[in-house]
Design an enzyme around this catalytic site. Structure first.
Site, PDB file in Angstrom:
ATOM      1  CG  ASP A  60     -62.475  30.734 -47.275  1.00  0.00           C
ATOM      2  OD1 ASP A  60     -62.378  30.515 -48.592  1.00  0.00           O
ATOM      3  OD2 ASP A  60     -61.838  30.181 -46.352  1.00  0.00           O
ATOM      4  CD  GLU A  65     -75.636  31.223 -51.034  1.00  0.00           C
ATOM      5  OE1 GLU A  65     -76.534  31.543 -51.563  1.00  0.00           O
ATOM      6  OE2 GLU A  65     -74.750  30.635 -51.455  1.00  0.00           O
ATOM      7  CG  ASP A  66     -70.717  29.583 -47.256  1.00  0.00           C
ATOM      8  OD1 ASP A  66     -71.579  29.006 -47.740  1.00  0.00           O
ATOM      9  OD2 ASP A  66     -69.671  29.833 -47.905  1.00  0.00           O
ATOM     10  NE  ARG A  85     -66.044  30.572 -45.076  1.00  0.00           N
ATOM     11  CZ  ARG A  85     -67.114  30.876 -45.972  1.00  0.00           C
ATOM     12  NH1 ARG A  85     -67.385  29.929 -46.791  1.00  0.00           N
ATOM     13  NH2 ARG A  85     -67.631  32.073 -46.211  1.00  0.00           N
ATOM     14  NE  ARG A 131     -66.576  23.479 -45.177  1.00  0.00           N
ATOM     15  CZ  ARG A 131     -66.282  24.667 -46.120  1.00  0.00           C
ATOM     16  NH1 ARG A 131     -67.082  25.756 -46.271  1.00  0.00           N
ATOM     17  NH2 ARG A 131     -65.302  24.738 -46.767  1.00  0.00           N
ATOM     18  CG  HIS A 161     -71.628  24.792 -49.818  1.00  0.00           C
ATOM     19  ND1 HIS A 161     -70.721  25.966 -50.095  1.00  0.00           N
ATOM     20  CD2 HIS A 161     -71.307  24.670 -48.431  1.00  0.00           C
ATOM     21  CE1 HIS A 161     -70.150  26.355 -49.043  1.00  0.00           C
ATOM     22  NE2 HIS A 161     -70.546  25.625 -47.918  1.00  0.00           N
ATOM     23  CB  CYS A 248     -70.386  31.494 -52.327  1.00  0.00           C
ATOM     24  SG  CYS A 248     -70.361  29.981 -53.162  1.00  0.00           S
TER      25      CYS A 248
HETATM   26  N1  GLY Z   1     -63.532  28.495 -50.044  1.00  0.00           N
HETATM   27  C1  GLY Z   1     -64.849  28.647 -49.582  1.00  0.00           C
HETATM   28  C2  GLY Z   1     -65.201  27.794 -48.562  1.00  0.00           C
HETATM   29  O1  GLY Z   1     -64.446  26.659 -48.271  1.00  0.00           O
HETATM   30  O2  GLY Z   1     -66.283  27.760 -48.004  1.00  0.00           O
END
Ligand code: GLY
Length: 253
Positions: A60, A65-66, A85, A131, A161, A248
């Site tokens: 991912d 951006e995350d 992640r 998240r 998100h 993202c």
């Molecule tokens: N596939 C992007 C996420 O789950 O953050």
């Protein structure tokens, strides 16, 4: 005005990433093509790009951006909320250390994905989602308040998100998914409510003189055009399959 962006090439393992939608597996060559077009669009918007190599260990990781929250003056390294992640942020830290004198970090037990953080002029909205937890939100809020931003937390219950459903275009214009449209927090904005069937286009992205919007959502496109923005439409089918949107795919500052 934004002048720079960081992006990461999609890895060959992209199809093994996290997905909750049932749209099938992404085609890798098409993914790369769509990513190239995205990078060209950012350049057209006037941004200088840092393009990071693909990292196959993190399928991912093109959704950069995350991994951070950035402003013109400082950056905050996030702590991705899904364990699959966690670790993506380490390489981004090395890049952002070169860009910012002031770099902060979200620390355990805080969890925070950049996709949950939206800036609207001098305000920041933090989505509390699967998240991003309360501890992450509190840490970010304390940092932002040092810089005199107003900070608001909003629960995110029905989507991945916060920015999956709400995006600020500037000039007081806010794209809003219907699940958020009755929120008092947004009543002061000119709310552009996304119509049923066009939910994915809520994640459209203002960059300087343009708004990037995903191809295939004509009603949202027309509403954005009516506001006077120049549009760049981009094919996003392969990223949509993996729960990713336009915002993202880059960190902009
Ligand atoms: N596939 C992007 C996420 O789950 O953050």
């Amino acid at each position: 005005m934004f002048t720079k962006a960081i992006v990461r090439k999609p890895a060959e393992t992209f199809a093994n990433g996290i997905s909750t939608v049932n749209l099938g597996k992404p085609d890798y060559n098409l993914t790369l093509k769509q990513h190239d077009a995205y990078c060209e669009a950012l350049i057209k918007c006037g941004l200088e790009l840092t393009i990071l190599d693909a990292n196959p260990d993190f399928p991912d990781s093109c959704f950069v951006e995350d991994t951070a929250v950035v402003t013109k003056y400082f950056g905050i390294i996030a702590r991705p909320g899904d364990p699959r992640r966690l670790g993506e942020e380490k390489e981004i830290k090395k890049i952002l250390e070169k860009e910012f004198d002031h770099l902060y970090h979200i620390e355990e037990p805080g969890k925070l994905d950049g996709g949950d953080i939206m800036q609207a002029d001098n305000k920041f909205y933090i989505g509390l989602s699967a998240r991003t937890n309360l501890a992450g939100s509190k840490q970010l809020s304390e940092i932002l308040k040092q810089y005199h931003y107003d900070v608001y937390s909003i629960p995110v219950c029905t989507m991945l998100h916060f920015k999956t459903g709400v995006n600020y275009l500037g000039d007081n214009n806010l794209l809003v998914h219907r699940d958020f449209c009755s929120k008092d927090d947004f009543k002061s904005y000119n709310r552009i409510i996304i119509e049923s069937g066009e939910e994915y286009a809520a994640n459209s992205l203002r960059i300087n003189n343009y708004v990037l919007t995903p191809k295939g959502f004509p009603k949202t496109k027309a509403k954005i055009e009516k506001l006077g923005y120049k549009i760049i439409e981009l094919e996003m089918s392969e990223f949509q399959k993996m729960d990713g949107g336009l915002s993202c795919l880059s960190l902009r500052f």
